[in-house]
Design a protein around this motif. Structure first.
Motif, PDB file in Angstrom:
ATOM      1  N   HIS A 136       0.839  -1.206   0.000  1.00 10.58           N
ATOM      2  CA  HIS A 136       0.000   0.000   0.000  1.00 10.58           C
ATOM      3  C   HIS A 136       0.875   1.257   0.000  1.00 10.58           C
ATOM      4  O   HIS A 136       0.689   2.169   0.820  1.00 10.58           O
ATOM      5  CB  HIS A 136      -0.951  -0.001   1.206  1.00 10.58           C
ATOM      6  CG  HIS A 136      -1.783  -1.235   1.313  1.00 10.58           C
ATOM      7  ND1 HIS A 136      -2.818  -1.509   0.448  1.00 10.58           N
ATOM      8  CD2 HIS A 136      -1.697  -2.303   2.164  1.00 10.58           C
ATOM      9  CE1 HIS A 136      -3.371  -2.666   0.771  1.00 10.58           C
ATOM     10  NE2 HIS A 136      -2.704  -3.176   1.802  1.00 10.58           N
ATOM     11  N   GLY A 137       1.818   1.281  -0.924  1.00 11.25           N
ATOM     12  CA  GLY A 137       2.725   2.417  -1.038  1.00 11.25           C
ATOM     13  C   GLY A 137       2.020   3.674  -1.510  1.00 11.25           C
ATOM     14  O   GLY A 137       0.853   3.657  -1.926  1.00 11.25           O
ATOM     15  N   HIS A 138       2.755   4.770  -1.445  1.00 12.11           N
ATOM     16  CA  HIS A 138       2.207   6.078  -1.800  1.00 12.11           C
ATOM     17  C   HIS A 138       2.361   6.301  -3.306  1.00 12.11           C
ATOM     18  O   HIS A 138       3.460   6.537  -3.798  1.00 12.11           O
ATOM     19  CB  HIS A 138       2.940   7.182  -1.021  1.00 12.11           C
ATOM     20  CG  HIS A 138       2.346   8.544  -1.230  1.00 12.11           C
ATOM     21  ND1 HIS A 138       1.310   9.024  -0.470  1.00 12.11           N
ATOM     22  CD2 HIS A 138       2.644   9.523  -2.120  1.00 12.11           C
ATOM     23  CE1 HIS A 138       0.994  10.250  -0.875  1.00 12.11           C
ATOM     24  NE2 HIS A 138       1.793  10.568  -1.881  1.00 12.11           N
ATOM     25  N   PHE A 139       1.245   6.236  -4.027  1.00 11.57           N
ATOM     26  CA  PHE A 139       1.265   6.464  -5.472  1.00 11.57           C
ATOM     27  C   PHE A 139       0.888   7.917  -5.752  1.00 11.57           C
ATOM     28  O   PHE A 139      -0.113   8.421  -5.271  1.00 11.57           O
ATOM     29  CB  PHE A 139       0.284   5.538  -6.191  1.00 11.57           C
ATOM     30  CG  PHE A 139       0.765   4.120  -6.288  1.00 11.57           C
ATOM     31  CD1 PHE A 139       1.488   3.702  -7.390  1.00 11.57           C
ATOM     32  CD2 PHE A 139       0.505   3.211  -5.263  1.00 11.57           C
ATOM     33  CE1 PHE A 139       1.936   2.391  -7.491  1.00 11.57           C
ATOM     34  CE2 PHE A 139       0.941   1.904  -5.358  1.00 11.57           C
ATOM     35  CZ  PHE A 139       1.668   1.498  -6.473  1.00 11.57           C
ATOM     36  N   SER A 140       1.717   8.576  -6.540  1.00 16.74           N
ATOM     37  CA  SER A 140       1.438   9.947  -6.950  1.00 16.74           C
ATOM     38  C   SER A 140       2.017  10.166  -8.338  1.00 16.74           C
ATOM     39  O   SER A 140       2.771   9.342  -8.858  1.00 16.74           O
ATOM     40  CB  SER A 140       2.056  10.951  -5.964  1.00 16.74           C
ATOM     41  OG  SER A 140       3.479  10.970  -6.089  1.00 16.74           O
ATOM     42  N   TRP A 141       1.676  11.296  -8.939  1.00 20.48           N
ATOM     43  CA  TRP A 141       2.169  11.564 -10.288  1.00 20.48           C
ATOM     44  C   TRP A 141       3.673  11.779 -10.303  1.00 20.48           C
ATOM     45  O   TRP A 141       4.301  11.676 -11.364  1.00 20.48           O
ATOM     46  CB  TRP A 141       1.445  12.775 -10.870  1.00 20.48           C
ATOM     47  CG  TRP A 141       1.846  14.092 -10.247  1.00 20.48           C
ATOM     48  CD1 TRP A 141       1.268  14.691  -9.171  1.00 20.48           C
ATOM     49  CD2 TRP A 141       2.899  14.951 -10.680  1.00 20.48           C
ATOM     50  NE1 TRP A 141       1.904  15.880  -8.897  1.00 20.48           N
ATOM     51  CE2 TRP A 141       2.894  16.067  -9.805  1.00 20.48           C
ATOM     52  CE3 TRP A 141       3.833  14.907 -11.712  1.00 20.48           C
ATOM     53  CZ2 TRP A 141       3.803  17.118  -9.933  1.00 20.48           C
ATOM     54  CZ3 TRP A 141       4.737  15.956 -11.835  1.00 20.48           C
ATOM     55  CH2 TRP A 141       4.722  17.035 -10.963  1.00 20.48           C
ATOM     56  N   TYR A 142       4.275  12.006  -9.137  1.00 22.63           N
ATOM     57  CA  TYR A 142       5.732  12.164  -9.072  1.00 22.63           C
ATOM     58  C   TYR A 142       6.453  10.885  -9.496  1.00 22.63           C
ATOM     59  O   TYR A 142       7.620  10.932  -9.914  1.00 22.63           O
ATOM     60  CB  TYR A 142       6.166  12.547  -7.654  1.00 22.63           C
ATOM     61  CG  TYR A 142       5.869  13.988  -7.302  1.00 22.63           C
ATOM     62  CD1 TYR A 142       6.649  15.016  -7.812  1.00 22.63           C
ATOM     63  CD2 TYR A 142       4.810  14.314  -6.454  1.00 22.63           C
ATOM     64  CE1 TYR A 142       6.379  16.344  -7.490  1.00 22.63           C
ATOM     65  CE2 TYR A 142       4.537  15.625  -6.132  1.00 22.63           C
ATOM     66  CZ  TYR A 142       5.320  16.636  -6.650  1.00 22.63           C
ATOM     67  OH  TYR A 142       5.047  17.943  -6.335  1.00 22.63           O
ATOM     68  N   LEU A 143       5.770   9.756  -9.395  1.00 18.94           N
ATOM     69  CA  LEU A 143       6.369   8.497  -9.829  1.00 18.94           C
ATOM     70  C   LEU A 143       6.761   8.534 -11.307  1.00 18.94           C
ATOM     71  O   LEU A 143       7.710   7.861 -11.728  1.00 18.94           O
ATOM     72  CB  LEU A 143       5.397   7.339  -9.600  1.00 18.94           C
ATOM     73  CG  LEU A 143       5.283   6.788  -8.179  1.00 18.94           C
ATOM     74  CD1 LEU A 143       4.148   5.778  -8.108  1.00 18.94           C
ATOM     75  CD2 LEU A 143       6.590   6.154  -7.753  1.00 18.94           C
ATOM     76  N   LEU A 144       6.040   9.325 -12.085  1.00 15.69           N
ATOM     77  CA  LEU A 144       6.315   9.412 -13.515  1.00 15.69           C
ATOM     78  C   LEU A 144       7.647  10.096 -13.806  1.00 15.69           C
ATOM     79  O   LEU A 144       8.135  10.048 -14.948  1.00 15.69           O
ATOM     80  CB  LEU A 144       5.179  10.167 -14.223  1.00 15.69           C
ATOM     81  CG  LEU A 144       3.776   9.555 -14.102  1.00 15.69           C
ATOM     82  CD1 LEU A 144       2.749  10.447 -14.773  1.00 15.69           C
ATOM     83  CD2 LEU A 144       3.751   8.159 -14.715  1.00 15.69           C
TER      84      LEU A 144
END
Length: 263
Positions: A136-144
């Motif tokens: 349940h990691g933190h998904f955000s657009w920064y991953l891109l």
């Protein structure tokens, strides 16, 4: 500057050869393997599980919100650096037969090794995403934005690979020395422990003199905390990459005319 422009033109001129060399390296690596490229995902995943079991209890009281993601983020980048630069060590010596038969820009063999390592690294990000999903990691657009971090390390690896491959032609013991260096490098990079756990003096050395700290920290900002890395850390990573590339290209260009005498 003229040297870099010439190298850049040669890079595009021989891009088809580069692609063939990268394809050959990947095919040889996974030849007769049933799972093939899936090992690029499974191998780091298995190692992460083992290390997480061993070290998670040790550091569970430290301020690490998601230890498996913390561990995997460091492992993906360090493996890319470690494996690709080790492969580039023998890039010139291993291509002696081809180099003696025809003229080719010798740096192509080094860059192809680093590029094949880059492809493995990209596959390894699949393992990181799997870990993030299950924890349940933190998904955000920064991953891109992870390619920006990988690009810095790719440039750094090319410079280091050129430096190592050039000296390995004349001094074959460098491969054993580099094994010892990367082992120490692993433990001096906060892969499975928080940097705060280090003594103050050693922490200063790791933070300011270890390029891998900059790249691993940037990726953890994207994957673990969902924020953009500190501008100073990004600048630090870019400067390290450029300096290593300049040193590697300069050493390689200075010594490449004598390669034929020693391979």
């Amino acid at each position: 500057m003229k040297l870099f422009i010439a190298r850049l033109k040669g890079f595009f001129q021989y891009r088809d050869l580069m692609g063939q060399l990268v394809s050959r390296d990947l095919k040889l690596k996974y030849r007769r393997s049933v799972l093939g490229y899936l090992w690029s995902i499974l191998n780091p995943l298995f190692i992460m599980i083992i290390m997480a079991i061993v070290f998670s209890q040790m550091f569970k009281r430290d301020n690490i919100p998601n230890y498996p993601v913390y561990l995997m983020s460091g492992q993906v980048l360090f493996n890319f650096m470690n494996q690709s630069t080790h492969q580039s060590l023998g890039a010139i010596v291993g291509s002696a037969a081809l180099i003696k038969k025809t003229y080719l820009p010798k740096y192509v063999f080094v860059v192809s090794k680093i590029t094949s390592g880059l492809i493995d690294c990209i596959f390894s990000f699949g393992a990181l995403l799997i870990v993030m999903l299950f924890t349940h990691g933190h998904f955000s657009w920064y991953l891109l934005l992870f390619p920006l971090v990988v690009l810095q390390l790719y440039v750094f690896n090319i410079g280091l690979g050129m430096f190592l491959s050039a000296y390995n032609v004349f001094f074959r013991d460098i491969q054993y020395i580099y094994n010892a260096i990367t082992t120490a490098w692993l433990y001096l990079t906060p892969m499975f422990y928080p940097v705060e756990a280090l003594p103050e003096q050693l922490r200063w050395i790791v933070v300011h003199l270890n390029p891998m700290y900059a790249y691993v920290t940037q990726l953890r900002c994207l994957t673990l905390y969902g924020v953009w890395p500190d501008a100073h850390m990004v600048l630090y990573g870019c400067v390290d990459a450029c300096i290593m590339l300049i040193i590697g290209v300069w050493v390689f260009a200075k010594k490449q005319d004598r390669f034929i005498l020693y391979i």
